[in-house]
Design a protein around this motif. Sequence first.
Motif, short mmCIF file in Angstrom:
data_model
loop_
_atom_site.label_atom_id
_atom_site.label_comp_id
_atom_site.label_asym_id
_atom_site.label_seq_id
_atom_site.Cartn_x
_atom_site.Cartn_y
_atom_site.Cartn_z
N GLN A 170 3.06 -0.78 5.36
CA GLN A 170 2.40 0.36 6.01
C GLN A 170 2.07 1.45 4.99
O GLN A 170 1.25 2.32 5.23
N SER A 171 2.77 1.36 3.86
CA SER A 171 2.46 2.24 2.74
C SER A 171 2.51 1.35 1.50
O SER A 171 3.30 0.40 1.46
N TYR A 172 1.65 1.62 0.52
CA TYR A 172 1.50 0.66 -0.57
C TYR A 172 1.22 1.38 -1.88
O TYR A 172 0.37 2.27 -1.93
N THR A 173 1.95 1.01 -2.90
CA THR A 173 1.73 1.60 -4.22
C THR A 173 1.66 0.52 -5.27
O THR A 173 2.54 -0.35 -5.31
N TYR A 174 0.63 0.57 -6.10
CA TYR A 174 0.53 -0.36 -7.22
C TYR A 174 0.70 0.42 -8.51
O TYR A 174 0.12 1.50 -8.68
N LEU A 175 1.50 -0.12 -9.41
CA LEU A 175 1.68 0.49 -10.72
C LEU A 175 1.43 -0.57 -11.79
O LEU A 175 1.95 -1.68 -11.68
N PRO A 176 0.63 -0.26 -12.81
CA PRO A 176 0.40 -1.25 -13.88
C PRO A 176 1.72 -1.65 -14.54
O PRO A 176 1.95 -2.80 -14.82
N ARG A 177 2.59 -0.66 -14.74
CA ARG A 177 3.90 -0.99 -15.28
C ARG A 177 4.92 0.04 -14.81
O ARG A 177 4.58 1.18 -14.50
N VAL A 178 6.17 -0.42 -14.73
CA VAL A 178 7.24 0.44 -14.25
C VAL A 178 8.54 -0.11 -14.84
O VAL A 178 8.55 -1.23 -15.36
#
Lengths: 324, 203
Positions: free
Chosen positions: A81-89
């Motif tokens: 329902q909520s979405y976050t994409y990170l190239p790197r973490v």
Amino acid sequence: MQEQVLTMLAEAGEEGRRYLSGGYIAKELGITRAAVWKYIEAIRADGGIVRAAPRLGYHLVNLDDLLQAGAVSVATSVVGQSYTYLPRVDSTNSEAKRRVRAGCPEGLVVVADNQKAGRGRMGRGWLSVPGKGLYFSVVLFPKHLPMNKVALLTPLTAVAVCRAIIDMTGLPVALKWPNDLFLKGQKVGGILLEAGGEADSVKYAIIGIGINVNLTQDDIPSDLAQIATSLYLSGGSKVARRKLLQKVLSSLDTYYVQSVNEGPESFLSEYRRLCLTLGRPIKFVWQNHTWSGVAQGINDDGGLIVKLDNQETLVLRSGDVHCL
Amino acid sequence: MVLGRNGARNLEYGMNSRQDHLGLNAADIERYYLVVVGEYISVRQFWPVEGWLKVKLEDIQALVQIVQESDLVELIWEDDGSRLVLRKGAACGAAPAEAGNHSNAQLSAEDWASVGDYDEGEEARVTIEAPMVGTFYRAPAPDADPYVRVGDTVEIGQPLCIIEAMKLMNEIESEVRGRIIEVLVENAQPVEYGQPLFIIERL
């Protein structure tokens, strides 16, 4: 707006249309063609391969490998329902935990292309290969579970991930109790769950999932070569990471919602079918001793019922087991 | 009984020591709290948020027992607008008390005003028990520092340890603000449900 442009390109790709004209995108989103071009450049900077053809427009070439918010869509009721994409973490679980502390909504999914400090259990590392693996975490607030039942999320997740992979690839993925995904005797994925709260109340649960999707032999360090594999190495063909992610998220959502309504039996019967540990001789360390016996069953709490060599029966709730 | 710092209409009622005198077994009683704010009273499940006013149901049961074992017909406890009534023959259980004409009323956020400090001598030491079966870990990783050591001061919500069950690492948080007096379990040892893990002295 970059997300909307990406979504339009992704939807066009899904529908089999190869190109979208800049003018069409501009009109649909109410922006200028120059702005469209700017967002296309931003999508490229984030790893999208966008081909531009004169008079035809733009075409997203590597849609199936993109994990950005605009490219991934799921029809779920909780998960995603909520979405976050990170190239790197550092690790998606750590990031999810920070977001829980900051007050994120339930169902948040944190996806990373690369983890600098991917975590296994108790500080062990997890191999992360950018562009080739799937590394993500899901935040749940399982209010229906008392703390002594929250560990049931492990078999629930294991079943959900396993089913998604089987449904999409047909590969014979199985589960090693309690949380490992195996393919033809080698590890292809893992699950790390973290929860927190006080004695009587679970505040949050973070489900971390790592799947070796398209790793090649060169991506796997030599010390892991014998024990790790990927869907690609074992199945022989590349698997679309984006589609697999969508499949796993909706599978997880389905099993989770079903378990809230119907209880743990809704996934435990499936877990028993997929569990390769059952019926096998095993050994494990418990209270500083190594024990051996035969894995006989999974109880209602997800614990492993073991008949020891001395004919006593015990239920394992933690630790590692080794299949002999 | 402790009066709230911010306004005498709020009061907290806690009498754990009496529970021992009356021989009640805390484990038999579900951990519900009776919340008394002004004229309002409600019973809710234990969810300790700092600043909530709470009365343990088990304490109310201790009071009920006092009334039952005495010749009293009714015990009225009033405190500047708050009123707790225990009447012989009245229903006892989920809401074993009534308050004015507003029993079980909903409470607004403003009502959850801050609570006064605990009286000295009142339940000074708290035992933190294992909420699940699993393996007890004092640190997040084998080479990391333990979450807490004897003598450390901990805040409400601060992690004390991890209990692992089926690869789910469960961070157990402190329910109280206090000082660690004793760590009762060795690192990486299995623990049973309800097994005492820490003793914390309230601050």
